[in-house]
Motif scaffolding. Structure first.
Motif, PDB file in Angstrom:
ATOM      1  N   ILE A 254       0.923  -1.026  -0.063  1.00 43.75           N
ATOM      2  CA  ILE A 254      -0.085  -0.206   0.004  1.00 43.75           C
ATOM      3  C   ILE A 254       0.906   1.112  -0.098  1.00 43.75           C
ATOM      4  O   ILE A 254       1.872   1.367   0.637  1.00 43.75           O
ATOM      5  CB  ILE A 254      -1.097  -0.012   1.193  1.00 43.75           C
ATOM      6  CG1 ILE A 254      -1.878   1.173   1.018  1.00 43.75           C
ATOM      7  CG2 ILE A 254      -0.379  -0.040   2.348  1.00 43.75           C
ATOM      8  CD1 ILE A 254      -3.033   0.911   2.136  1.00 43.75           C
ATOM      9  N   THR A 255       0.513   2.357  -0.700  1.00 51.82           N
ATOM     10  CA  THR A 255       1.564   3.382  -0.881  1.00 51.82           C
ATOM     11  C   THR A 255       1.002   4.427  -0.022  1.00 51.82           C
ATOM     12  O   THR A 255       0.050   4.388   0.849  1.00 51.82           O
ATOM     13  CB  THR A 255       1.281   3.980  -2.457  1.00 51.82           C
ATOM     14  OG1 THR A 255       0.045   4.341  -2.488  1.00 51.82           O
ATOM     15  CG2 THR A 255       1.600   2.845  -3.504  1.00 51.82           C
ATOM     16  N   ARG A 256       1.769   5.546   0.142  1.00 54.50           N
ATOM     17  CA  ARG A 256       1.351   6.612   0.931  1.00 54.50           C
ATOM     18  C   ARG A 256      -0.193   6.916   0.620  1.00 54.50           C
ATOM     19  O   ARG A 256      -0.568   7.494   1.462  1.00 54.50           O
ATOM     20  CB  ARG A 256       2.494   7.793   0.709  1.00 54.50           C
ATOM     21  CG  ARG A 256       3.777   7.421   1.599  1.00 54.50           C
ATOM     22  CD  ARG A 256       4.619   8.465   1.225  1.00 54.50           C
ATOM     23  NE  ARG A 256       4.211   9.979   1.691  1.00 54.50           N
ATOM     24  CZ  ARG A 256       4.600  10.834   1.615  1.00 54.50           C
ATOM     25  NH1 ARG A 256       5.896  11.177   0.823  1.00 54.50           N
ATOM     26  NH2 ARG A 256       4.068  12.114   2.101  1.00 54.50           N
ATOM     27  N   GLY A 257      -0.268   7.075  -0.750  1.00 57.95           N
ATOM     28  CA  GLY A 257      -1.647   7.396  -1.202  1.00 57.95           C
ATOM     29  C   GLY A 257      -2.610   6.532  -1.190  1.00 57.95           C
ATOM     30  O   GLY A 257      -3.716   6.554  -1.691  1.00 57.95           O
ATOM     31  N   ALA A 258      -2.402   5.549  -0.309  1.00 59.06           N
ATOM     32  CA  ALA A 258      -3.345   4.559  -0.308  1.00 59.06           C
ATOM     33  C   ALA A 258      -3.539   3.640  -1.409  1.00 59.06           C
ATOM     34  O   ALA A 258      -4.837   2.691  -1.607  1.00 59.06           O
ATOM     35  CB  ALA A 258      -4.648   5.020   0.257  1.00 59.06           C
ATOM     36  N   ASN A 259      -2.735   3.630  -2.460  1.00 56.81           N
ATOM     37  CA  ASN A 259      -3.091   2.779  -3.505  1.00 56.81           C
ATOM     38  C   ASN A 259      -2.685   1.454  -3.246  1.00 56.81           C
ATOM     39  O   ASN A 259      -1.659   1.384  -2.457  1.00 56.81           O
ATOM     40  CB  ASN A 259      -2.187   3.276  -4.753  1.00 56.81           C
ATOM     41  CG  ASN A 259      -2.727   4.418  -5.425  1.00 56.81           C
ATOM     42  OD1 ASN A 259      -4.060   4.742  -5.494  1.00 56.81           O
ATOM     43  ND2 ASN A 259      -2.110   5.642  -5.651  1.00 56.81           N
ATOM     44  N   THR A 260      -3.213   0.506  -3.507  1.00 59.75           N
ATOM     45  CA  THR A 260      -2.846  -0.940  -3.594  1.00 59.75           C
ATOM     46  C   THR A 260      -2.394  -1.745  -4.490  1.00 59.75           C
ATOM     47  O   THR A 260      -2.967  -1.695  -5.626  1.00 59.75           O
ATOM     48  CB  THR A 260      -4.025  -1.641  -2.558  1.00 59.75           C
ATOM     49  OG1 THR A 260      -5.004  -1.720  -3.370  1.00 59.75           O
ATOM     50  CG2 THR A 260      -4.167  -0.816  -1.220  1.00 59.75           C
ATOM     51  N   LYS A 261      -1.540  -2.829  -4.310  1.00 60.01           N
ATOM     52  CA  LYS A 261      -1.217  -3.882  -5.447  1.00 60.01           C
ATOM     53  C   LYS A 261      -1.166  -5.092  -4.662  1.00 60.01           C
ATOM     54  O   LYS A 261      -0.651  -5.409  -3.520  1.00 60.01           O
ATOM     55  CB  LYS A 261      -0.107  -3.426  -6.249  1.00 60.01           C
ATOM     56  CG  LYS A 261       0.078  -4.073  -7.335  1.00 60.01           C
ATOM     57  CD  LYS A 261       1.202  -3.656  -8.235  1.00 60.01           C
ATOM     58  CE  LYS A 261       1.496  -4.221  -9.343  1.00 60.01           C
ATOM     59  NZ  LYS A 261       2.359  -3.793 -10.350  1.00 60.01           N
ATOM     60  N   TYR A 262      -1.580  -6.208  -5.312  1.00 59.53           N
ATOM     61  CA  TYR A 262      -1.573  -7.604  -4.916  1.00 59.53           C
ATOM     62  C   TYR A 262      -1.050  -8.688  -5.735  1.00 59.53           C
ATOM     63  O   TYR A 262      -0.887  -8.405  -7.380  1.00 59.53           O
ATOM     64  CB  TYR A 262      -2.938  -8.079  -4.516  1.00 59.53           C
ATOM     65  CG  TYR A 262      -3.737  -7.202  -3.629  1.00 59.53           C
ATOM     66  CD1 TYR A 262      -4.608  -6.195  -4.145  1.00 59.53           C
ATOM     67  CD2 TYR A 262      -3.631  -7.476  -2.121  1.00 59.53           C
ATOM     68  CE1 TYR A 262      -5.187  -5.212  -3.409  1.00 59.53           C
ATOM     69  CE2 TYR A 262      -4.223  -6.648  -1.365  1.00 59.53           C
ATOM     70  CZ  TYR A 262      -4.925  -5.681  -1.816  1.00 59.53           C
ATOM     71  OH  TYR A 262      -5.755  -4.694  -0.965  1.00 59.53           O
ATOM     72  N   ALA A 263      -0.272  -9.593  -5.088  1.00 63.65           N
ATOM     73  CA  ALA A 263       0.249 -10.654  -5.999  1.00 63.65           C
ATOM     74  C   ALA A 263      -0.994 -11.355  -6.517  1.00 63.65           C
ATOM     75  O   ALA A 263      -2.224 -11.568  -6.253  1.00 63.65           O
ATOM     76  CB  ALA A 263       1.047 -11.586  -5.176  1.00 63.65           C
ATOM     77  N   ASP A 264      -0.781 -11.870  -7.606  1.00 60.90           N
ATOM     78  CA  ASP A 264      -1.937 -12.775  -8.541  1.00 60.90           C
ATOM     79  C   ASP A 264      -2.461 -14.036  -7.580  1.00 60.90           C
ATOM     80  O   ASP A 264      -3.818 -14.000  -7.568  1.00 60.90           O
ATOM     81  CB  ASP A 264      -1.499 -13.227  -9.695  1.00 60.90           C
ATOM     82  CG  ASP A 264      -1.130 -11.986 -10.883  1.00 60.90           C
ATOM     83  OD1 ASP A 264      -0.494 -12.459 -11.806  1.00 60.90           O
ATOM     84  OD2 ASP A 264      -1.642 -10.920 -10.738  1.00 60.90           O
ATOM     85  N   SER A 265      -1.802 -14.425  -6.793  1.00 61.31           N
ATOM     86  CA  SER A 265      -2.225 -15.495  -6.107  1.00 61.31           C
ATOM     87  C   SER A 265      -3.018 -15.021  -4.867  1.00 61.31           C
ATOM     88  O   SER A 265      -3.862 -15.913  -4.555  1.00 61.31           O
ATOM     89  CB  SER A 265      -1.101 -16.326  -5.412  1.00 61.31           C
ATOM     90  OG  SER A 265      -0.275 -15.439  -4.728  1.00 61.31           O
TER      91      SER A 265
END
Length: 120
Positions: A50-61
């Motif tokens: 999660i970034t400072r700007g609250a953007n999120t990213k996930y592993a495909d799994s």
């Protein structure tokens, strides 16, 4: 910098757990934060960030099953894990780092981790 992960345990397949990561100071509001996991015999892998700007990213799994969030006032980052599978079994670690162009770059600060075991 101190990071303390908690909330792990034994859960049946299909169950849910919420992990917490308490951080010292106000790094959670300053830096990006990530959750990693390491299963026996495997390399540590990035699960979500999660970034400072609250953007999120996930592993495909874990996409669609896990949710990362943070509470700046509590200096805490969370990982909500739903529909758990046996392959999610691992020690989970939180980390602080920086995020750039969708990628996460960890700093070398690691807490002791928390064990998650998914088994019937």
């Amino acid at each position: 910098v101190q990071l303390q992960a908690s909330g792990g345990g034994l859960v049946q397949p299909g169950g849910s757990l919420t992990l917490s990561c308490a951080a010292s100071g106000s790094i959670i509001s300053i830096n990006a934060m990530g959750w990693y996991r390491q299963a026996p015999g495997k390399q540590r892998e990035l699960v979500a960030h999660i970034t400072r700007g609250a953007n999120t990213k996930y592993a495909d799994s874990v996409k669609g099953r896990f949710t990362i969030s943070r509470d700046n006032a509590k200096n805490t980052v969370y990982l909500q894990m739903n529909s758990l599978k046996s392959e999610d079994t691992a020690v989970y670690y939180c980390n602080t780092g920086t995020a750039l162009s969708g990628s996460y770059y960890p700093y070398d600060y690691w807490g002791q981790g928390t064990q998650v075991t998914v088994s019937s």
